[in-house]
Design an enzyme around this catalytic site. Structure first.
Site, PDB file in Angstrom:
ATOM      1  N   ASP A 172      36.518 -44.456 -18.602  1.00 35.85           N
ATOM      2  CA  ASP A 172      36.743 -43.010 -18.716  1.00 35.85           C
ATOM      3  C   ASP A 172      37.458 -42.699 -20.027  1.00 35.85           C
ATOM      4  O   ASP A 172      37.128 -41.742 -20.731  1.00 35.85           O
ATOM      5  CB  ASP A 172      37.607 -42.483 -17.555  1.00 35.85           C
TER       6      ASP A 172
ATOM      7  N   ASP B  15      37.134 -49.174 -14.594  1.00 44.20           N
ATOM      8  CA  ASP B  15      36.957 -47.784 -14.175  1.00 44.20           C
ATOM      9  C   ASP B  15      37.795 -46.875 -15.069  1.00 44.20           C
ATOM     10  O   ASP B  15      37.318 -45.871 -15.613  1.00 44.20           O
ATOM     11  CB  ASP B  15      37.384 -47.642 -12.709  1.00 44.20           C
TER      12      ASP B  15
ATOM     13  N   TYR C 159      38.483 -52.833  -5.325  1.00 47.44           N
ATOM     14  CA  TYR C 159      37.509 -51.927  -4.720  1.00 47.44           C
ATOM     15  C   TYR C 159      36.911 -52.512  -3.449  1.00 47.44           C
ATOM     16  O   TYR C 159      36.491 -51.770  -2.564  1.00 47.44           O
ATOM     17  CB  TYR C 159      36.354 -51.650  -5.697  1.00 47.44           C
TER      18      TYR C 159
ATOM     19  N   LYS D  99      45.892 -58.097 -16.686  1.00 45.81           N
ATOM     20  CA  LYS D  99      47.331 -57.870 -16.533  1.00 45.81           C
ATOM     21  C   LYS D  99      47.934 -59.214 -16.142  1.00 45.81           C
ATOM     22  O   LYS D  99      48.547 -59.369 -15.075  1.00 45.81           O
ATOM     23  CB  LYS D  99      47.563 -56.777 -15.465  1.00 45.81           C
TER      24      LYS D  99
ATOM     25  N   ASP E 124      47.619 -52.188 -20.173  1.00 44.63           N
ATOM     26  CA  ASP E 124      48.407 -51.048 -20.677  1.00 44.63           C
ATOM     27  C   ASP E 124      48.291 -50.956 -22.197  1.00 44.63           C
ATOM     28  O   ASP E 124      48.092 -49.883 -22.769  1.00 44.63           O
ATOM     29  CB  ASP E 124      49.878 -51.123 -20.217  1.00 44.63           C
TER      30      ASP E 124
HETATM   31  C1  IPM Z   1      32.837 -44.591 -11.534  1.00 44.09           C
HETATM   32  C2  IPM Z   1      33.443 -43.702 -10.490  1.00 44.09           C
HETATM   33  C3  IPM Z   1      33.452 -44.463  -9.170  1.00 44.09           C
HETATM   34  C4  IPM Z   1      34.326 -45.681  -9.352  1.00 44.09           C
HETATM   35  C5  IPM Z   1      33.912 -43.661  -7.955  1.00 44.09           C
HETATM   36  C6  IPM Z   1      33.165 -42.354  -7.818  1.00 44.09           C
HETATM   37  C7  IPM Z   1      33.825 -44.483  -6.690  1.00 44.09           C
HETATM   38  O1  IPM Z   1      34.709 -43.299 -10.860  1.00 44.09           O
HETATM   39  O2  IPM Z   1      31.663 -44.988 -11.371  1.00 44.09           O
HETATM   40  O3  IPM Z   1      33.508 -44.885 -12.509  1.00 44.09           O
HETATM   41  O4  IPM Z   1      35.545 -45.606  -9.199  1.00 44.09           O
HETATM   42  O5  IPM Z   1      33.775 -46.746  -9.641  1.00 44.09           O
HETATM   43 MG    MG Z   2      35.253 -43.896 -12.831  1.00 41.91          MG
END
Ligand code: IPM
Ligand code: MG
Length: 355
Positions: free
Chosen positions: A247, A243, A142, A187, A219
């Site tokens: 999710d 990230d 990032y 990884k 993975d």
């Molecule tokens: C998160 C989001 C952010 C990230 C984006 C919006 C930059 O997906 O906070 O998880 O990738 O960190």
């Molecule tokens: Mg995210």
């Protein structure tokens, strides 16, 4: 106590949910005898529209001067055509980097009231789910150099040992307060940064002999999270893997609309935000679920302000409204009571007052 909180409502549903979370925070402050001063700051698309920049200097300065920051969400299709460096998301990275928030905590909790929303088989989550994803937030791909060449593009992932060590320590400290199990995800079969990561985590682990550590490739971790999520307690991982896995972990619990996050520095300062996005399709329509933001306020009270009791008050209010059957559209199932953003906020305020 006097609380000075910076608010960054942002874009889409950001203002809807931050408004409700502040309502709840104000009620908690009134009840506990704290004074609350908030200041609204611009970031993301809202800032691009107003100032031409996703993260105005004033926002960063004011955020630094506050005790902690509550953020809604940033971004939306309106700014999709904006070049990379000026995108709303850049504001998030600027805040994380500029405020030094290297430690991102993303608890993925399955609420028993919402167990039906969990997409996994019942036996996979029997007994509940309570995972804490600890994501490194200011390093890796990032923040590495990126660019274009004549016929290609590149992004760079790099980590220093110090960066790995400080996030690993945070994760071990957290594991010590939970069930003392930590899974480090990397990884290391491919990436050099991952080999550094793994070696450093093993070094830090020596200071925490009570914590059972295992290492998984990312993975495999992604697969294990849906196969048997109950094997996880603390998941420690680098920025991009975190990230993605956070999710996934959130979906495993059933609703991304429920999950808060904290982004912390070495001291108690932090920025708090729901992990979901700005959902521009339902912005301003009284449909958004404010619970992730409200739970982010609870994390703020606990981690930045040292107010564990006040944090519990908020968490119990969330539990209570869920028990009462109130549901915003994203978590609605048959037999429950559909409500809007404001009504959910009002019910929480009431629950705090009555507690
Ligand atoms: C998160 C989001 C952010 C990230 C984006 C919006 C930059 O997906 O906070 O998880 O990738 O960190
Ligand atoms: Mg995210």
């Amino acid at each position: 106590m006097k609380l000075e909180i910076a608010l960054i409502p942002g874009d889409g549903i950001g203002p809807d949910i931050v408004r409700e979370a502040v309502k709840v925070l104000q009620t908690v402050c009134d009840k506990a005898g704290h004074s609350l001063k908030t200041k609204s700051l611009l970031a993301g698309g809202a800032a691009i529209d107003a100032t031409g920049k996703p993260l105005p200097e004033e926002t960063l300065e004011e955020a630094k001067a506050s005790q902690s920051v509550l953020l809604g969400a940033v971004g939306g299709p309106k700014w999709d055509a904006v070049p990379g460096e000026l995108r709303p998301e850049k504001a998030l990275l600027g805040l994380r980097g500029g405020l030094g928030l290297f430690c991102n905590l993303r608890p993925a909790l399955l609420y028993s009231q919402l167990a039906d929303a969990c997409p996994l088989r019942r036996e996979s989550v029997e007994g509940g789910l309570d995972i804490m994803v600890v994501r490194e937030l200011t390093g890796g791909i990032y923040f590495g150099e990126r660019g274009r060449t004549a016929d290609g593009a590149y992004d760079t992932m790099s980590y220093t040992k110090g960066e790995v060590e400080r996030i690993a320590r945070k994760a071990f400290e957290i594991a010590m307060k939970r069930s003392k199990r930590l899974t480090s995800v990397d990884k290391a079969n491919i990436l050099e940064t991952s080999r550094l990561w793994r070696a450093t985590v093993d070094e830090v682990a020596r200071d925490y002999p009570e914590v059972a550590v295992n290492h998984l490739y990312v993975d495999n971790a992604a697969m294990q999270l849906v196969r048997n999520p109950r094997q996880f307690d603390v998941i420690l991982t680098e920025n991009m893997f975190g990230d993605i896995l956070s999710d996934e972990a959130s979906m495993v619990t059933g609703s991304i609309g429920m999950l808060p996050s904290a982004s912390l520095r070495a001291d108690s300062f932090g920025m708090y935000e729901p992990i979901h996005g700005s959902a521009p399709d339902i912005a301003g329509q009284d449909k958004a679920n404010p619970l992730a933001t409200v739970l982010s306020v609870a994390m703020m009270l606990r981690y930045s302000l040292g107010m564990g009791e006040e944090a519990s008050l908020v968490e119990k209010a969330v539990d209570k409204v869920l028990d009462e059957g109130l549901r915003t559209a994203d978590i609605y199932t048959e037999g429950t009571k559909l409500c809007g953003t404001r009504a959910m906020g009002d019910a929480l305020v009431q629950a705090v007052k009555e507690a």
